[in-house]
Design a protein around this motif. Structure first.
Motif, PDB file in Angstrom:
ATOM      1  N   UNK A   5       0.841  -1.191   0.000  1.00  0.00           N
ATOM      2  CA  UNK A   5       0.000   0.000   0.000  1.00  0.00           C
ATOM      3  C   UNK A   5       0.875   1.240   0.000  1.00  0.00           C
ATOM      4  N   UNK A   6       0.247   2.397  -0.048  1.00  0.00           N
ATOM      5  CA  UNK A   6       0.974   3.653  -0.188  1.00  0.00           C
ATOM      6  C   UNK A   6       1.761   4.054   1.063  1.00  0.00           C
ATOM      7  N   UNK A   7       1.604   3.314   2.136  1.00  0.00           N
ATOM      8  CA  UNK A   7       2.381   3.627   3.336  1.00  0.00           C
ATOM      9  C   UNK A   7       3.830   3.140   3.212  1.00  0.00           C
ATOM     10  N   UNK A   8       4.095   2.275   2.226  1.00  0.00           N
ATOM     11  CA  UNK A   8       5.443   1.740   2.023  1.00  0.00           C
ATOM     12  C   UNK A   8       6.299   2.727   1.236  1.00  0.00           C
ATOM     13  N   UNK A   9       7.596   2.447   1.186  1.00  0.00           N
ATOM     14  CA  UNK A   9       8.522   3.307   0.455  1.00  0.00           C
ATOM     15  C   UNK A   9       8.320   3.173  -1.052  1.00  0.00           C
ATOM     16  N   UNK A  10       8.707   4.229  -1.776  1.00  0.00           N
ATOM     17  CA  UNK A  10       8.686   4.197  -3.229  1.00  0.00           C
ATOM     18  C   UNK A  10      10.031   3.679  -3.727  1.00  0.00           C
ATOM     19  N   UNK A  11       9.982   2.687  -4.593  1.00  0.00           N
ATOM     20  CA  UNK A  11      11.199   2.230  -5.249  1.00  0.00           C
ATOM     21  C   UNK A  11      11.538   3.114  -6.440  1.00  0.00           C
ATOM     22  N   UNK A  12      10.519   3.634  -7.094  1.00  0.00           N
ATOM     23  CA  UNK A  12      10.764   4.469  -8.275  1.00  0.00           C
ATOM     24  C   UNK A  12       9.521   5.276  -8.602  1.00  0.00           C
ATOM     25  N   UNK A  13       9.752   6.432  -9.201  1.00  0.00           N
ATOM     26  CA  UNK A  13       8.682   7.247  -9.765  1.00  0.00           C
ATOM     27  C   UNK A  13       9.113   7.679 -11.166  1.00  0.00           C
ATOM     28  N   UNK A  14       8.207   7.554 -12.113  1.00  0.00           N
ATOM     29  CA  UNK A  14       8.497   7.949 -13.483  1.00  0.00           C
ATOM     30  C   UNK A  14       7.363   8.812 -14.020  1.00  0.00           C
ATOM     31  N   UNK A  15       7.704   9.686 -14.958  1.00  0.00           N
ATOM     32  CA  UNK A  15       6.708  10.525 -15.624  1.00  0.00           C
ATOM     33  C   UNK A  15       7.044  10.578 -17.109  1.00  0.00           C
ATOM     34  N   UNK A  16       6.084  10.220 -17.946  1.00  0.00           N
ATOM     35  CA  UNK A  16       6.279  10.214 -19.389  1.00  0.00           C
ATOM     36  C   UNK A  16       5.409  11.293 -20.024  1.00  0.00           C
ATOM     37  N   UNK A  17       5.955  11.973 -21.027  1.00  0.00           N
ATOM     38  CA  UNK A  17       5.189  13.006 -21.718  1.00  0.00           C
ATOM     39  C   UNK A  17       5.337  12.845 -23.221  1.00  0.00           C
ATOM     40  N   UNK A  18       4.803  13.822 -23.977  1.00  0.00           N
ATOM     41  CA  UNK A  18       4.870  13.758 -25.429  1.00  0.00           C
ATOM     42  C   UNK A  18       3.649  13.102 -26.026  1.00  0.00           C
ATOM     43  N   UNK A  25     -11.490  15.340 -21.338  1.00  0.00           N
ATOM     44  CA  UNK A  25     -11.982  16.644 -20.893  1.00  0.00           C
ATOM     45  C   UNK A  25     -11.646  16.881 -19.425  1.00  0.00           C
ATOM     46  N   UNK A  26     -11.268  15.809 -18.711  1.00  0.00           N
ATOM     47  CA  UNK A  26     -10.826  15.923 -17.322  1.00  0.00           C
ATOM     48  C   UNK A  26      -9.311  16.089 -17.292  1.00  0.00           C
ATOM     49  N   UNK A  27      -8.813  16.813 -16.313  1.00  0.00           N
ATOM     50  CA  UNK A  27      -7.388  17.149 -16.269  1.00  0.00           C
ATOM     51  C   UNK A  27      -6.530  16.066 -15.619  1.00  0.00           C
ATOM     52  N   UNK A  28      -7.126  15.067 -14.996  1.00  0.00           N
ATOM     53  CA  UNK A  28      -6.364  14.043 -14.282  1.00  0.00           C
ATOM     54  C   UNK A  28      -5.459  13.266 -15.238  1.00  0.00           C
ATOM     55  N   UNK A  29      -4.273  12.885 -14.743  1.00  0.00           N
ATOM     56  CA  UNK A  29      -3.321  12.123 -15.546  1.00  0.00           C
ATOM     57  C   UNK A  29      -3.633  10.635 -15.477  1.00  0.00           C
ATOM     58  N   UNK A  30      -3.154   9.902 -16.471  1.00  0.00           N
ATOM     59  CA  UNK A  30      -3.165   8.450 -16.366  1.00  0.00           C
ATOM     60  C   UNK A  30      -2.105   8.055 -15.344  1.00  0.00           C
ATOM     61  N   UNK A  31      -2.476   7.157 -14.439  1.00  0.00           N
ATOM     62  CA  UNK A  31      -1.562   6.735 -13.379  1.00  0.00           C
ATOM     63  C   UNK A  31      -1.439   5.217 -13.362  1.00  0.00           C
ATOM     64  N   UNK A  32      -0.236   4.754 -13.076  1.00  0.00           N
ATOM     65  CA  UNK A  32       0.008   3.331 -12.879  1.00  0.00           C
ATOM     66  C   UNK A  32       0.718   3.177 -11.537  1.00  0.00           C
ATOM     67  N   UNK A  33       0.158   2.359 -10.659  1.00  0.00           N
ATOM     68  CA  UNK A  33       0.768   2.087  -9.361  1.00  0.00           C
ATOM     69  C   UNK A  33       1.091   0.598  -9.290  1.00  0.00           C
ATOM     70  N   UNK A  34       2.363   0.295  -9.023  1.00  0.00           N
ATOM     71  CA  UNK A  34       2.833  -1.086  -8.995  1.00  0.00           C
ATOM     72  C   UNK A  34       3.174  -1.458  -7.562  1.00  0.00           C
ATOM     73  N   UNK A  35       2.431  -2.416  -7.012  1.00  0.00           N
ATOM     74  CA  UNK A  35       2.676  -2.933  -5.665  1.00  0.00           C
ATOM     75  C   UNK A  35       3.280  -4.334  -5.769  1.00  0.00           C
ATOM     76  N   UNK A  36       3.656  -4.901  -4.659  1.00  0.00           N
ATOM     77  CA  UNK A  36       4.230  -6.244  -4.687  1.00  0.00           C
ATOM     78  C   UNK A  36       3.262  -7.262  -5.276  1.00  0.00           C
ATOM     79  N   UNK A  37       1.978  -7.116  -4.991  1.00  0.00           N
ATOM     80  CA  UNK A  37       1.006  -8.145  -5.367  1.00  0.00           C
ATOM     81  C   UNK A  37       0.088  -7.764  -6.521  1.00  0.00           C
ATOM     82  N   UNK A  38       0.223  -6.528  -7.067  1.00  0.00           N
ATOM     83  CA  UNK A  38      -0.738  -6.101  -8.084  1.00  0.00           C
ATOM     84  C   UNK A  38      -0.243  -4.858  -8.809  1.00  0.00           C
ATOM     85  N   UNK A  39      -0.857  -4.603  -9.955  1.00  0.00           N
ATOM     86  CA  UNK A  39      -0.704  -3.346 -10.680  1.00  0.00           C
ATOM     87  C   UNK A  39      -2.074  -2.704 -10.784  1.00  0.00           C
TER      88      UNK A  39
END
Length: 475
Positions: A202-215, A269-283
């Motif tokens: 869950x989000x209480x754990x440390x982040x191993x990596x963060x990435x942002x792609x554009x274009x 039409x919504x401003x929210x970005x596409x997000x991918x969250x990768x946990x030990x047991x799921x994406x």
């Protein structure tokens, strides 16, 4: 019997608005049929047959002029010797309402609710209006016109022997204006994709990596798929005669379908970005906007489709990224048919989330979590195990001498170093030390050991030395 899709009426009342409201309810909700000249039990009333001709004349006039927009493409009348049926398809631009004077008539907006109609609430009307904006967004003229470039898209088209044609690809209107779909497919696209890899459940754990792609949207699809592939571990089993079978943590087909669907069908039409969250047991893959045109998860599982962004889907189809056969969700489910946890699809008015489960993850003895391979790992040499990524947490077969041999080389923090370098590229010793919160000497020992095992390498000199995963270098 009356239902969500069937309504019986004995006659058209003198004050016809309640009858028009029945038509509106189907237009705003789902396909259905109104049988006219029948009682509530669906029994024909013979004396009403003489009125069929008059009814047909009235309704034919209404579908052209009684509603906020003409609805003839959604309403058809079927008349026979003993049957009068009004077949109504769900409209593509709700809310629909019957006219009552000039302008917007909120009192005339109805929806279907079980076997009856009811007036739409203010929130429901707002959602309909919002959905209409979402469905039209990609075809509206773009605020950026002169500086759009399409180099990435052009390369993809050339790979498929297709010449770039902005109008043929539905990127321009008849006035040569680029639409919002063109902007999304151009290098000037301002929307981004965000990926987070979490070291836990869950989000209480440390982040191993963060990435942002554009274009370009297509470039973001490619980069997202490539990045997730770094996380998609493969495990090997033997079927006899030294034949190998590779088992991915996540079926590649499921990942591809889920990611491409997120881009193809999201509400831009919504401003929210596409997000991918990768946990030990799921994406978990998030895209903005609920399902278009009132669809449900059950509908899409059955193959019922609706396109929010037909122009973008058209381009993705041209470059063989997508098929226009509404099979994406069913393919995702089929790829997990032999796994005990089915992918989840969670829908809210503002978001669509897909959860894909890691097929190599298991919880053991209520406390111990880790990667489990129940196949014949003992047939692999120690070098093969290391090459394929089988480390301390890859097996719980405590008596396997091969595993004991691996344990003396690799522990959980060593694994984290490999994963950090795989996901993030080059890192200095200090950056790795900051993440692990270990001493300089301990981290140096770990890095030296991993280099000796040929799992990582280093480049540079003195303070400029950085470390990288050998898997990255091979790519």
């Amino acid at each position: 019997m009356e239902s969500q899709t069937v309504e019986y009426k004995s006659d058209i009342p003198i004050k016809s608005n309640p009858f028009k409201a029945e038509i509106v309810a189907f237009l705003n909700t789902n396909d259905g049929t109104i049988f006219l000249g029948f009682d509530d039990d669906g029994t024909l009333i013979p004396e009403k047959i003489d009125q069929y001709k008059q009814w047909e004349s009235w309704i034919s006039d209404w579908i052209h002029s009684a509603f906020n927009i003409p609805v003839q493409k959604f309403v058809t009348i079927e008349v026979s010797a003993q049957n009068f049926a009004i077949h109504i398809k769900q409209g593509d631009k709700p809310p629909y309402y019957y006219k009552d004077g000039e302008g917007f008539n909120s009192k005339g907006i109805y929806i279907r609710n079980g076997s009856s109609k009811r007036r739409a609430t203010d929130d429901e009307v707002r959602r309909m209006l919002k959905a209409q904006v979402a469905n039209e967004f990609e075809s509206e003229p773009s605020s950026v016109q002169k500086s759009l470039t399409f180099h990435y898209l052009q390369d993809k088209l050339l790979d498929n022997n297709i010449v770039f044609d902005s109008k043929g690809l539905r990127l321009q209107n008849i006035d040569n204006q680029y639409n919002n779909g063109a902007l999304l497919l151009s290098e000037q696209n301002s929307r981004v994709t965000k990926i987070a890899v979490i070291d836990g459940l869950d989000m209480s754990a440390d982040f191993l990596a963060k990435k942002e792609f554009n274009g370009s949207l297509i470039k973001q699809i490619d980069m997202t798929l490539e990045y997730i592939s770094l996380l998609n571990d493969r495990r090997v089993s033997f079927t006899g005669a030294a034949a190998r079978l590779e088992h991915e943590s996540y079926p590649s087909k499921a990942i591809r379908e889920a990611v491409i669907n997120a881009y193809a069908h999201r509400d831009y039409s919504l401003s929210a970005d596409i997000k991918v969250e990768v946990y030990d047991d799921r994406i978990e893959i998030f895209s903005a906007g609920g399902l278009p045109d009132g669809l449900s998860v059950a509908d899409i599982k059955e193959g019922i489709s609706a396109q929010r962004n037909p122009n973008i889907v058209h381009v993705l189809d041209k470059i063989n990224y997508i098929e226009n056969f509404a099979t994406g969700i069913r393919r995702i489910l089929a790829s997990y048919k032999d796994f005990d946890k089915e992918p989840m699809f969670i829908v809210t008015p503002n978001q669509f989330k897909v959860i894909l489960y890691n097929r190599h993850y298991a919880v053991v003895d209520d406390e111990k979590q880790g990667w489990v391979n129940n196949n014949l790992k003992k047939n692999l040499s120690e070098a093969e195990q290391l090459e394929l990524g089988f480390t301390l947490q890859d097996s719980l077969l405590e008596n396997d001498t091969m595993v004991v041999g691996v344990k003396q080389y690799i522990d959980a923090n060593d694994e984290k170093i490999i994963k950090i370098l795989t996901l993030n590229g080059d890192k200095s010793r200090q950056e790795i030390q900051d993440y692990l919160q270990e001493s300089k000497t301990k981290v140096h020992q770990r890095l030296t050991k991993l280099i000796e095992l040929n799992l990582i390498s280093k480049r540079g000199q003195s303070r400029a030395i950085v470390y990288f995963a050998n898997a990255n270098e091979r790519k």
